[in-house]
Design an enzyme around this catalytic site. Structure first.
Site, PDB file in Angstrom:
ATOM      1  N   HIS A   1       0.829  -1.202   0.000  1.00 46.49           N
ATOM      2  CA  HIS A   1       0.000   0.000   0.000  1.00 46.49           C
ATOM      3  C   HIS A   1       0.863   1.251   0.000  1.00 46.49           C
ATOM      4  O   HIS A   1       2.056   1.189   0.272  1.00 46.49           O
ATOM      5  CB  HIS A   1      -0.919   0.025   1.235  1.00 46.49           C
ATOM      6  CG  HIS A   1      -0.200   0.332   2.521  1.00 46.49           C
ATOM      7  ND1 HIS A   1       0.621  -0.567   3.150  1.00 46.49           N
ATOM      8  CD2 HIS A   1      -0.170   1.458   3.289  1.00 46.49           C
ATOM      9  CE1 HIS A   1       1.114  -0.025   4.245  1.00 46.49           C
ATOM     10  NE2 HIS A   1       0.661   1.211   4.358  1.00 46.49           N
TER      11      HIS A   1
ATOM     12  N   GLN B   1       0.361   5.867   0.485  1.00 39.40           N
ATOM     13  CA  GLN B   1      -0.454   6.857   1.191  1.00 39.40           C
ATOM     14  C   GLN B   1      -0.502   8.155   0.397  1.00 39.40           C
ATOM     15  O   GLN B   1       0.316   8.381  -0.487  1.00 39.40           O
ATOM     16  CB  GLN B   1       0.156   7.156   2.567  1.00 39.40           C
ATOM     17  CG  GLN B   1       0.232   5.941   3.466  1.00 39.40           C
ATOM     18  CD  GLN B   1       0.777   6.322   4.830  1.00 39.40           C
ATOM     19  OE1 GLN B   1       0.146   7.089   5.559  1.00 39.40           O
ATOM     20  NE2 GLN B   1       1.941   5.825   5.162  1.00 39.40           N
TER      21      GLN B   1
END
Ligand SMILES: [Zn+2]
Ligand SMILES: [Zn+2]
Ligand SMILES: [Zn+2]
Length: 308
Positions: free
Chosen positions: A137, A139
């Site tokens: 992931h 951000q």
């Protein structure tokens, strides 16, 4: 009892910079076991995760432990895949390309907000750079002010009398020794004055202020270039390579300037040695490097070629 009015940003006069206080983050999930990963899909009958679907491609949601929140910016999490293991490097090519469209969309939407002056898309990879969740992931922080690094880059434009990334790309292409990868849309190189041993900048060949101005072929070329680079990183010492990846684009304060590029800062100097920010870096702000950019570039160029 904490006085909540104390939380937010404070201006540090001595350095002339903002410092953000997000103390709720102390309670955030820290390296949970794989079966308690908040970024995995919610399986029927199982504990709910951050993502209420039993499968997904790419998911974006507001960070539960935000450094910024409306009406003073935003903090979002971008989950690259519903598969818990793997990395940006191991995503299918099409998925990495779709991610560029997701980045573009989030930049557009967050950047359009009146409380957002700068959108930073980034990824921290590896415990060495403080990662608390292993699920692949990245951000996004949407800042209510223009942060110092993009502000310095705009000053470079003034100093060079034009777009700094355009000029630096021209210099790197004409020198050639530090280039590690290129395709039709992007060029990756270890910068002439890299701070980190294997720091790399990936710059759009054409002058594109942000992902919004890119042609679809350029977005594909960016995904391909970033994947080639991080696969090369992983091959370099034959181990997962920690890095911070930052996407630099035009500020969203309404004044058009900037040139899309991605900067990667890996903290490794060798397979098992980390670069620490110590006396000179923290006390004086001057990086001391014990490797030459030309030599790192040669090693990284070979690793990228071998990993393809
Ligand atoms: Zn997971
Ligand atoms: Zn430019
Ligand atoms: Zn930059």
């Amino acid at each position: 009892m904490t006085d909540r009015s104390q939380i937010g940003q404070r201006y540090e006069e001595l350095r002339g910079e903002q410092v953000v206080y997000a103390i709720d983050r102390q309670e955030r999930t820290f390296l949970p076991p794989a079966d308690h990963c908040p970024l995995c899909p919610t399986v029927p009958g199982g504990e709910p995760t951050e993502i209420p679907f039993d499968r997904f491609e790419i998911a974006v949601f507001e960070n539960r432990f935000p450094a910024f929140r409306s009406p003073h910016g935003a903090a979002e999490v971008v989950v690259y895949t519903d598969a818990h293991t793997g990395s940006f490097a191991t995503l299918a090519r099409e998925r990495a390309q779709e991610l560029m469209w997701v980045w573009r969309h989030r930049y557009m939407e967050l950047g359009a907000r009146a409380d957002v002056e700068y959108v930073l898309i980034f990824e921290n990879r590896g415990v060495e750079v403080g990662v608390t969740l292993h699920h692949p992931h990245g951000q996004i922080y949407a800042y209510p002010f223009l942060p110092p690094v993009p502000a310095l880059e705009l000053e470079a434009d003034e100093r060079l009398g034009g777009c700094a990334p355009c000029e630096l790309l021209r210099r790197e292409l004409s020198d050639g020794r530090r280039i590690v990868y290129e395709n039709e849309g992007f060029v990756a190189f270890v910068p002439y004055a890299a701070r980190w041993a294997y720091e790399t900048h990936v710059i759009a060949r054409a002058h594109r202020p942000s992902l919004l101005e890119c042609e679809p072929a350029e977005l594909r070329a960016l995904a391909d270039g970033l994947q080639a680079l991080v696969r090369g990183y992983d091959g370099l010492f034959d181990r997962p390579f920690p890095y911070v990846m930052a996407v630099h684009q035009a500020p969203t304060d309404g004044r058009a300037r900037g040139h899309l590029h991605v900067e990667l800062y890996p903290p490794l100097r060798t397979a098992d040695k980390l670069k620490y920010l110590a006396g000179s870096e923290q006390g004086a702000g001057t990086f001391i490097s014990d490797t030459l950019p030309e030599e790192s570039a040669a090693a990284l160029r070979r690793a990228i070629a071998d990993a393809r």
